[in-house]
Design a protein around this motif. Structure first.
Motif, PDB file in Angstrom:
ATOM      1  N   MET A 366      37.565  36.196  38.952  1.00  0.00           N
ATOM      2  CA  MET A 366      37.944  37.131  38.409  1.00  0.00           C
ATOM      3  C   MET A 366      39.278  37.818  39.132  1.00  0.00           C
ATOM      4  SD  MET A 366      37.962  38.156  35.032  1.00  0.00           S
ATOM      5  CE  MET A 366      37.930  40.157  35.031  1.00  0.00           C
ATOM      6  N   ASN A 380      37.408  44.308  30.317  1.00  0.00           N
ATOM      7  CA  ASN A 380      37.156  43.679  31.555  1.00  0.00           C
ATOM      8  C   ASN A 380      38.169  43.852  32.945  1.00  0.00           C
ATOM      9  OD1 ASN A 380      35.081  42.189  30.440  1.00  0.00           O
ATOM     10  ND2 ASN A 380      36.506  40.493  29.671  1.00  0.00           N
ATOM     11  N   ARG A 842      29.295  38.841  35.157  1.00  0.00           N
ATOM     12  CA  ARG A 842      30.254  38.457  36.213  1.00  0.00           C
ATOM     13  C   ARG A 842      29.179  38.072  37.596  1.00  0.00           C
ATOM     14  NH1 ARG A 842      34.889  42.171  37.304  1.00  0.00           N
ATOM     15  NH2 ARG A 842      34.788  40.392  38.960  1.00  0.00           N
ATOM     16  N   ASP A 845      30.546  34.955  39.045  1.00  0.00           N
ATOM     17  CA  ASP A 845      32.266  34.907  39.381  1.00  0.00           C
ATOM     18  C   ASP A 845      32.219  33.763  40.566  1.00  0.00           C
ATOM     19  OD1 ASP A 845      33.183  36.683  37.908  1.00  0.00           O
ATOM     20  OD2 ASP A 845      33.824  38.328  39.584  1.00  0.00           O
ATOM     21  N   ILE A 878      35.151  36.238  30.738  1.00  0.00           N
ATOM     22  CA  ILE A 878      34.626  35.957  31.958  1.00  0.00           C
ATOM     23  C   ILE A 878      33.892  34.674  32.356  1.00  0.00           C
ATOM     24  CG2 ILE A 878      32.655  37.146  33.282  1.00  0.00           C
ATOM     25  CD1 ILE A 878      34.794  38.997  32.871  1.00  0.00           C
TER      26      ILE A 878
END
Ligand code: TRP
Ligand code: ZN
Length: 891
Positions: A366, A380, A842, A845, A878
């Motif tokens: 991200m 987001n 997340r 990530d 995401i």
């Protein structure tokens, strides 16, 4: 574009709206099942955009009628837009009626119910879930709001601005009319209706104006609002003193709600708070809670100028208000802390947070610039990059133009833009124009790369001493690693606040004027700085007070780090040197694949800190706390969470046993007598005593001693405040002591009716250091506990986010059970509350840097979530970015 991907909104596509809404008159007939909203708008054509229909946003609404100047008009609905082709070119009145269903609104965006009362949350795009509107921040209107509701169930009716009328209606209903004199974007609109009570305070500002401050909460919570009220008053005083910014409203209201997606919201004159960011009593809140509440109350209050009076043109400019307001609340907290050492403690905590959360974000799937270039779902992008890195960018402005120069820049910013919706470029121009000739103004375009480039710059520093010439040459080089979608990076402007120490720790003069500290401004890939009259090899102290959000490689030896740790005039760098010593050892062990052994020199240095006669307890606690597991992971190319955890646990066990007598002395010497106050001095003592206690209980586990677990249990039972009670409980739980179970049971029984404390009970168990999979098993079992629910964001976070995002060793398992748990929770949550689901999503990530077998198993779990056809835009963005980041890494 992949199939099923939501369309991206691009920053460079910004266009003004075809129409402006100048005034709006809203009437709410409040009913949990079906609320009727009547909106009468004064609309005018935007002369700059003479073509195109009127397009209003609307989601999850039942449209009843649309009238222009009193007559019905033809319209069509296109997705989430209401399109009117035949609107007049002259100004007109637009009336819309619709209903919505607050009690079914589990997303907590728009108008919803919580605990039987009504609340709204409109940022970023929640107003369109209340009524059709030009729901974008550059459309600013003056609002009048009429609320009608049952008088006994909803005795309190609130909206933005001033109360201009109220009275009784038929059928036991009543009404209130609120007028907000300030034009505002729809995201700052708010309504609250319910059975609430208020703490009130009248205050007079420096300018001599009187104001009414109110903090509204549920009946029974009033005694927990004193700290918030005090924080609000302190914020008012500070903003006037530091920036000359007074309160512009007669009435300023703050309201607490227990179902809320984030910390709090700065609605004009009617801030709405998560109760976790508002309510505190010594018995139920920790020192950290008191501190957090002070800073969030201040943050929302400061938005009144930085956000509300001057707002964002579009959501790509979010850091314009958030980075600046976080910077302001950080400065406020430091000023409130008082002493230089207490200020340093604030700064260290902020940097620790940045490194633990923002650095990983900036090197993961991200990664995005402080001013993003595109998004699928704006929710987001309420990220630690926009907030905390954004605040570091503002801090660098201040470092480059000085404190007075920054204040002058702020003044110019308000002179130019009060009442406007503007961009980050406008802010940069104001600060630079107020400081012509400054190192900022002369490099403004390069400086602005902080807004456009993602990724944490790596700063390398190497020094060379020339004994014959008596010079010290410092070579600085920078490099920003590639991030998804951004390959080539340009050099950034990096202010390096620095000094030089001699071998004995004395500060050296850096120039003829005798200054011992200076700011080097790096703005090229590589630059050299030469210092004259340096007799012997110095120790450089670089990036003091963490003057730029970069990763520094200064190549210093342990001996040099020890000099800095003992003698640097900069408290931040003293702390940093100790952290680096520990980090070096942990990384060395991890890279060599060997068990971690702390050196006697390191242990003696730590003993020196713990027993130091002058250092503050709060500073000692920070210095003796090892670097976090996520920060350690950041330093490695391939991450094995179990190996990191084992190394940290080994280091902790060695510190616990080697310093046992010193921990005992520290525990005994830092007992706080008398009544509870959350001031920096007493909270520092409590923090150190709690650390000492947890070390002693941990050591007892390996030595078999029963005394300290017993003492911890006794302290847990007898504690007169939550900091000590939770500290003792954590010592037992984190050490896996036998007394942990009865203590947890007792704690639950004591606080079963206090949701915020039960959240702590869940979080403590989900964050405990993993041993043999027991913590994971316990956390998973807790999802079946009668007190657990995904419907309350605080509760969901206390268990699910705690485990998946803050307990790497419990989460990353060779059997992939953590990932299966994650996927199940994300999918279940997405059906209830997409914003919270997407936050939890997340946790993955950085799956692509994991070692095997974690990497493959994690990817599979992400793919499983991404394969679900009806995901929210929030979660879809995401998980798809996560998958894409892995692809680019492999190629
Ligand atoms: N603007 C708020 C702040 O920083 C945060 C915020 C944005 C928010 N969106 C939200 C809060 C949604 C709650 C729900 O203070
Ligand atoms: Zn904010």
């Amino acid at each position: 574009m992949r199939e099923g991907t939501s369309p991206l909104i691009h920053r460079l596509d910004y266009q003004q709206p075809a129409y402006w809404i100048r005034k709006v008159d809203l009437t709410f007939d409040l009913d949990p099942a079906k609320t009727l909203v009547t909106s009468k708008m004064q609309v005018e054509r935007n002369r700059a955009v003479p073509h195109g229909p009127l397009r209003l946003h609307g989601e999850e609404l039942n449209l009843l009628r649309v009238l222009i100047d009193g007559s019905s008009v033809s319209f069509r609905q296109e997705g989430h837009e209401l399109v009117i082709e035949g609107a007049p070119d002259a100004d007109f009145a637009l009336e819309i009626r619709n209903t919505c269903c607050p009690e079914k609104n589990t997303a907590l965006s728009g108008l919803y119910t919580s605990g039987g009362s009504f609340f709204t949350q409109c940022e970023a795009e929640g107003f369109r879930r209340i009524t059709y509107f030009l729901d974008r921040p550059d459309v600013m209107a003056v609002y009048t709001v009429t609320l009608r509701a049952d008088a006994s169930r909803y005795p309190i009716l609130l909206s933005n601005g001033n109360l201009t009328d109220s009275g009784r209606l038929d059928n036991g209903r009543h009404f209130a009319v609120w007028s907000d004199p300030f034009p505002k974007p729809s995201y700052l609109f708010a309504v609250v209706a319910g059975d609430l009570v208020a703490r009130e305070q009248r205050v007079r500002t420096r300018a001599g104006k009187d104001h009414l401050l109110q903090v509204y909460v549920r009946r029974g919570d009033l005694e927990k609002t004193e700290h918030a009220m005090n924080s609000l008053i302190a914020s008012m005083v500070w903003d006037e003193a530091r920036f000359g910014l007074p309160l512009d409203l007669e009435r300023f209201m703050v309201v607490g709600v227990s179902d809320f997606n984030m910390g709090a919201m700065e609605n004009k004159g009617l801030n709405i708070f998560n109760t976790s960011a508002l309510l505190a009593s010594p018995a139920t809140a920790t020192d950290a809670d008191f501190h957090r509440i002070e800073s969030i109350v201040a943050h929302e209050y400061f938005h009144n100028w930085t956000g509300n009076r001057v707002t964002c043109r579009d959501w790509f400019q979010l850091s314009l208000k958030e980075g600046l307001t976080v910077f302001r609340d950080q400065e406020f907290s430091m000023d409130m802390a008082g002493t230089p050492s207490a200020r340093a403690v604030c700064r260290i905590q902020d940097v620790r947070q940045l490194r633990a959360l923002q650095f990983p974000e900036d090197s993961g799937a991200m990664a995005h610039p402080v001013r993003p270039d595109s998004y699928a779902e704006i929710n987001n992008f309420y990220t630690t990059t926009v907030y905390e890195k954004g605040a570091e960018v503002v801090r660098m402005y201040q470092t480059l133009v000085g404190r007075k120069g920054f204040e002058a820049g702020m003044k110019l910013y308000f002179e130019r833009h009060d009442g406007q919706a503007v961009t980050c470029d406008d802010f940069a121009a104001a600060i630079a124009d107020a400081n012509p000739g400054s190192p900022l103004a002369t490099r403004l375009d390069t400086f602005k790369r902080w807004y456009s480039q993602a990724g944490t710059p790596r700063l390398t520093a190497r020094g060379e001493h020339d004994a014959a010439a008596r010079t010290y040459t410092l070579r600085l080089a920078q490099h920003t690693p590639a991030t998804p979608g951004q390959g080539d990076k340009q050099p950034q402007v990096i202010p390096v606040v620095m000094g030089l120490l001699d071998r004995h720790g004395a500060a050296l003069a850096l120039n003829a004027a005798g200054d011992t500290e200076t700011v080097l401004v790096l703005d090229q890939a590589e630059q050299t700085f030469v210092f004259e009259n340096i007799d012997s090899e110095p120790v450089p102290s670089l990036l003091r007070d963490f003057s730029a959000p970069v990763v520094l490689d200064d190549g210093l030896s342990d001996a040099a780090l020890l000099v800095l740790m003992r003698h640097d005039s900069d408290a931040f760098n003293r702390w940093e040197a100790g952290q680096r010593l520990a980090l070096n050892r942990i990384l060395h062990a991890l890279r060599a694949g060997q068990p971690l052994v702390l050196s006697p020199a390191f242990i003696e240095a730590m003993r020196g800190v713990l027993n130091h006669p002058e250092l503050d307890p709060a500073f000692k606690e920070l210095a003796l706390t090892l670097p976090g597991e996520s920060y350690i992971a950041e330093q490695l190319d391939v991450v094995d969470p179990q190996a990191i955890h084992a190394a940290v646990m080994a280091a902790q066990a060695q510190l616990a046993s080697a310093l046992r007598d010193d921990w005992i002395a520290a525990f005994e010497a830092h007992q706080v007598q008398g009544g509870y106050t959350p001031d920096p001095a007493s909270s520092g003592k409590r923090a150190l005593a709690n650390l000492a206690l947890s070390m002693l209980v941990l050591d007892a586990r390996s030595s078999g001693d029963a005394v300290w677990p017993g003492k911890a249990y006794q302290r847990f039972k007898d504690a007169s405040n939550m900091t000590d009670r939770l500290g003792a409980l954590a010592a037992l739980v984190n050490a896996g002591a036998e007394l942990a179970a009865p203590a947890l049971e007792r704690f639950h029984a004591l606080f079963k009716d206090d949701a915020l404390v039960i959240d702590k009970w869940f979080a403590l168990q989900a964050r405990a250091p993993e041993v043999d999979g027991r913590v994971f098993a316990r956390a998973k079992a807790l999802t079946k506990h009668p007190d657990f629910t995904l419907r309350n964001p605080n509760r969901a976070r206390s268990l699910v986010a705690s485990l998946c995002m803050f307990n790497p060793a419990a989460f990353h398992r060779t059997d992939a059970a953590g990932y299966v748990f994650w996927a199940d929770q994300v999918l279940a949550m997405d059906a209830i509350n997409p914003q919270i689901a997407s936050r939890i999503a997340r946790a993955m990530d950085r799956w692509s840097v994991l070692a095997e077998p974690y990497r493959s198993a994690a990817r599979e779990a992400v793919a499983r979530v991404a394969a679900k056809p009806d995901l929210s835009t929030d979660v879809r963005e995401i998980v798809e970015r996560a998958l894409a980041s892995g692809e680019s890494q492999a190629s």
